[in-house]
Scaffold this motif. Structure first.
Motif, mmCIF file in Angstrom:
data_model
loop_
_atom_site.group_PDB
_atom_site.id
_atom_site.type_symbol
_atom_site.label_atom_id
_atom_site.label_comp_id
_atom_site.label_asym_id
_atom_site.label_seq_id
_atom_site.Cartn_x
_atom_site.Cartn_y
_atom_site.Cartn_z
ATOM 1 N N ALA A 198 0.874 -1.176 0.000
ATOM 2 C CA ALA A 198 0.000 0.000 0.000
ATOM 3 C C ALA A 198 0.904 1.217 0.000
ATOM 4 O O ALA A 198 1.724 1.383 0.912
ATOM 5 C CB ALA A 198 -0.916 0.004 1.213
ATOM 6 N N ASP A 199 0.782 2.045 -1.036
ATOM 7 C CA ASP A 199 1.657 3.215 -1.187
ATOM 8 C C ASP A 199 3.123 2.834 -1.030
ATOM 9 O O ASP A 199 3.890 3.475 -0.311
ATOM 10 C CB ASP A 199 1.275 4.325 -0.203
ATOM 11 C CG ASP A 199 -0.065 4.961 -0.538
ATOM 12 O OD1 ASP A 199 -0.470 4.918 -1.721
ATOM 13 O OD2 ASP A 199 -0.706 5.493 0.379
ATOM 14 N N SER A 200 3.526 1.745 -1.697
ATOM 15 C CA SER A 200 4.910 1.244 -1.740
ATOM 16 C C SER A 200 5.426 0.692 -0.414
ATOM 17 O O SER A 200 6.616 0.411 -0.278
ATOM 18 C CB SER A 200 5.870 2.337 -2.237
ATOM 19 O OG SER A 200 5.491 2.757 -3.525
ATOM 20 N N VAL A 201 4.557 0.512 0.567
ATOM 21 C CA VAL A 201 4.948 -0.060 1.857
ATOM 22 C C VAL A 201 4.390 -1.482 1.944
ATOM 23 O O VAL A 201 3.198 -1.704 1.737
ATOM 24 C CB VAL A 201 4.412 0.795 3.032
ATOM 25 C CG1 VAL A 201 4.737 0.144 4.371
ATOM 26 C CG2 VAL A 201 4.972 2.212 2.960
ATOM 27 N N LEU A 202 5.277 -2.437 2.259
ATOM 28 C CA LEU A 202 4.867 -3.830 2.374
ATOM 29 C C LEU A 202 3.825 -3.984 3.478
ATOM 30 O O LEU A 202 4.025 -3.523 4.606
ATOM 31 C CB LEU A 202 6.087 -4.713 2.688
ATOM 32 C CG LEU A 202 5.810 -6.206 2.884
ATOM 33 C CD1 LEU A 202 5.291 -6.840 1.605
ATOM 34 C CD2 LEU A 202 7.078 -6.906 3.354
ATOM 35 N N MET A 203 2.733 -4.626 3.145
ATOM 36 C CA MET A 203 1.683 -4.889 4.131
ATOM 37 C C MET A 203 2.048 -6.177 4.881
ATOM 38 O O MET A 203 2.405 -7.170 4.260
ATOM 39 C CB MET A 203 0.325 -5.035 3.441
ATOM 40 C CG MET A 203 -0.118 -3.776 2.726
ATOM 41 S SD MET A 203 -1.616 -4.002 1.744
ATOM 42 C CE MET A 203 -2.794 -4.383 3.011
ATOM 43 N N ILE A 204 1.922 -6.153 6.208
ATOM 44 C CA ILE A 204 2.299 -7.324 7.001
ATOM 45 C C ILE A 204 1.141 -7.896 7.811
ATOM 46 O O ILE A 204 1.240 -9.011 8.306
ATOM 47 C CB ILE A 204 3.495 -7.020 7.924
ATOM 48 C CG1 ILE A 204 3.183 -5.850 8.849
ATOM 49 C CG2 ILE A 204 4.745 -6.757 7.107
ATOM 50 C CD1 ILE A 204 4.236 -5.606 9.909
ATOM 51 N N ARG A 205 0.061 -7.167 7.942
ATOM 52 C CA ARG A 205 -1.087 -7.663 8.716
ATOM 53 C C ARG A 205 -1.872 -8.658 7.867
ATOM 54 O O ARG A 205 -2.588 -8.281 6.943
ATOM 55 C CB ARG A 205 -1.994 -6.505 9.134
ATOM 56 C CG ARG A 205 -1.355 -5.444 10.008
ATOM 57 C CD ARG A 205 -1.414 -5.731 11.499
ATOM 58 N NE ARG A 205 -2.674 -6.178 11.994
ATOM 59 C CZ ARG A 205 -3.588 -5.410 12.575
ATOM 60 N NH1 ARG A 205 -3.388 -4.120 12.707
ATOM 61 N NH2 ARG A 205 -4.704 -5.940 13.024
ATOM 62 N N LYS A 206 -1.716 -9.953 8.181
ATOM 63 C CA LYS A 206 -2.339 -11.015 7.390
ATOM 64 C C LYS A 206 -3.856 -10.876 7.305
ATOM 65 O O LYS A 206 -4.455 -11.164 6.287
ATOM 66 C CB LYS A 206 -1.972 -12.395 7.948
ATOM 67 C CG LYS A 206 -0.595 -12.837 7.573
ATOM 68 C CD LYS A 206 -0.447 -13.042 6.086
ATOM 69 C CE LYS A 206 0.910 -13.614 5.772
ATOM 70 N NZ LYS A 206 1.188 -13.658 4.359
ATOM 71 N N GLU A 207 -4.500 -10.428 8.390
ATOM 72 C CA GLU A 207 -5.964 -10.316 8.356
ATOM 73 C C GLU A 207 -6.416 -9.257 7.347
ATOM 74 O O GLU A 207 -7.459 -9.414 6.702
ATOM 75 C CB GLU A 207 -6.556 -10.070 9.750
ATOM 76 C CG GLU A 207 -6.071 -8.829 10.453
ATOM 77 C CD GLU A 207 -4.788 -9.006 11.260
ATOM 78 O OE1 GLU A 207 -4.423 -8.032 11.937
ATOM 79 O OE2 GLU A 207 -4.155 -10.069 11.210
#
Length: 145
Positions: A19-28
């Motif tokens: 999201a906006d070039s930031v890796l998403m880490i929240r699996k839910e």
């Protein structure tokens, strides 16, 4: 309230969400987004949420199989987003030596090397073609040019 920022969403070649070039880490959140991912008629992807369309750029395939295992006599795939499904019927397509399957849409799911290697333990050759055979089920492995 009409000026809410909608992040630029992106799925890379390994199924990771940004999201906006930031890796998403929240699996839910990734699971929520992936479960609402749709494909329009022009082969564009987006999240369909509460009558709104949020575009998602996809580098390769929108879904990525991280692992594969046997469960109750059938092969199960686990996607990067955490969801699990039976290995769908249909062919395993090799494009540039990368294996793909069709889960929801044509060639929408890329197999990781470890998951494909696990499948290849059940590889057979018949009539100059290769198949993955598991129980009564078979999946033709074919090269796409």
């Amino acid at each position: 309230m009409d000026n809410l920022h909608s992040p630029q969403l992106f799925i890379d070649k390994d199924g990771q969400w940004y999201a906006d070039s930031v890796l998403m880490i929240r699996k839910e959140i990734i699971t929520l987004f992936a479960s609402h991912l749709k494909k329009d008629g022009q082969d564009k992807y987006g999240i369909d949420w509460k009558s709104q369309w949020y575009p998602v750029s996809v580098e390769d395939a929108p879904f990525f199989v991280q692992s594969l295992n046997e469960e109750a006599g059938q092969l199960m795939i686990q996607l990067y987003d955490g969801r699990r499904f039976p290995l769908p019927p249909g062919n395993i397509i090799m494009k540039n030596n990368i294996p793909y399957i069709s889960l929801f849409w044509q060639l929408d799911t890329k197999l990781s090397r470890p998951s494909y290697n696990e499948l290849c333990k059940n590889l057979i050759e018949r009539d100059d073609h290769y198949f993955i055979q598991y129980g009564e089920n078979e999946w033709l492995v074919e090269e796409k040019v």
